[in-house]
Design an enzyme around this catalytic site. Structure first.
Site, PDB file in Angstrom:
ATOM      1  N   LYS A  10       0.845  -1.199   0.000  1.00  0.00           N
ATOM      2  CA  LYS A  10       0.000   0.000   0.000  1.00  0.00           C
ATOM      3  C   LYS A  10       0.877   1.244   0.000  1.00  0.00           C
ATOM      4  O   LYS A  10       2.018   1.241   0.482  1.00  0.00           O
ATOM      5  CB  LYS A  10      -0.943   0.005   1.209  1.00  0.00           C
ATOM      6  N   ASP A 136      -3.024  -1.180   9.839  1.00  0.00           N
ATOM      7  CA  ASP A 136      -3.127  -1.182   8.379  1.00  0.00           C
ATOM      8  C   ASP A 136      -3.834  -2.422   7.835  1.00  0.00           C
ATOM      9  O   ASP A 136      -4.158  -2.483   6.643  1.00  0.00           O
ATOM     10  CB  ASP A 136      -1.732  -1.104   7.734  1.00  0.00           C
TER      11      ASP A 136
END
Length: 283
Positions: A10, A136
């Site tokens: 990401k 996350d």
């Protein structure tokens, strides 16, 4: 039967720290998207009720400290599964880089075990389980592009960013997110324009996105690791149209519209930094 899951890295298009929570975490607002740099996770069932992790990386543990191991253990506890699993992780995402590699692996394990045992658990519920592993992980369960709030556990989908290339440069250091968050002075943080980033995504406006990306942790990390600032300056001088540190660092990325220019910047950064990649945004 072997279940394969892709675990994409990401990028933070925006990362803001709002306040300190009573539980010791911070309230954040993060716009994240996925890139075409992925670990590959393969899962199969074992005859014995145990968890095995195999991977070839001297920087990543293969025991209960591994986030993928934690994900498997938690999944088995929550859904009362008395079966064993072997998890093989093929690492491509740099470690301790601000790219969410460990979180992506954990999310891939949650999705993979859901498929392996045909439990049909909704993605939202998997993300809630993932929140117990790391901030996350919920975003990585969903993937694509989204804004995460709370301590990262509340994720809302956003449109994919405009199509472009990403050049990544990681200095030869590892950065601990916990250490960086401990050094935050909320009164001195420079807050990014997260609303403008979200607007740029809705408008599919590439120039606006490049001029709006921001990371409140960047100055904190750059103060502790000056090489991150040097890499950011070099990336900008090389011609990247939007340059930012991802997560708590130390990886710096540059957004580039055209592949030929991305290739030139990649070559330029290779002479400046050991670990350099150029990939597509896939979010």
């Amino acid at each position: 039967m072997i279940i394969y899951e892709k675990a994409p890295a990401k990028l933070n298009l925006s990362l803001d720290v709002i306040s300190k929570r009573e539980d010791g975490y911070h309230n954040v607002e993060m716009v994240m998207t996925t890139i075409d740099l992925s670990d590959r996770v393969a899962i199969h069932e074992l005859d014995e009720n145990r968890i095995e992790i195999s991977l070839e990386s001297r920087y990543v543990p293969s025991d209960e400290r591994n986030l993928a191991y934690k994900a498997a253990r938690l999944f088995k506890e929550v859904y009362n599964i008395a079966k064993g699993v072997h998890i093989d992780i093929e690492k491509s995402i740099p470690v301790s880089a601000g790219l969410g590699g460990g979180s992506a692996d954990a999310a891939a394990v949650l999705r993979g075990l859901n498929r392996l045992w045909s439990l049909h658990i909704p993605v939202q519920e998997l993300a809630e389980v993932g929140a117990r592993i790391g901030s996350d992980v919920p975003f990585c369960v969903f993937g694509h592009t989204g804004v995460a709030t709370g301590r990262g556990e509340i994720v809302n989908r956003l449109p994919a960013p405009p199509s472009c290339w990403v050049v990544l440069a990681k200095p030869d250091i590892g950065v601990s997110s916990g250490t960086i968050f401990e050094q935050i002075n909320l009164e001195k943080l420079i807050h990014p324009e997260t609303g403008r980033v979200i607007d740029a995504l809705h408008e599919n406006d590439y120039p606006k996105l490049c001029h709006s990306i921001g990371n409140a942790l960047e100055e904190v990390t750059c103060s502790a690791y000056p090489e991150v600032k040097r890499i950011k300056n070099k990336m900008a001088q090389s011609g990247a149209e939007g340059v930012l540190m991802s997560g708590s660092g130390p990886t710096v990325y540059g957004l580039v519209k055209h592949e030929s220019k991305a290739q030139r910047i990649y070559n330029s950064m290779k002479g400046f930094c050991k670990e350099v990649y150029y990939v597509r945004l896939i979010g």
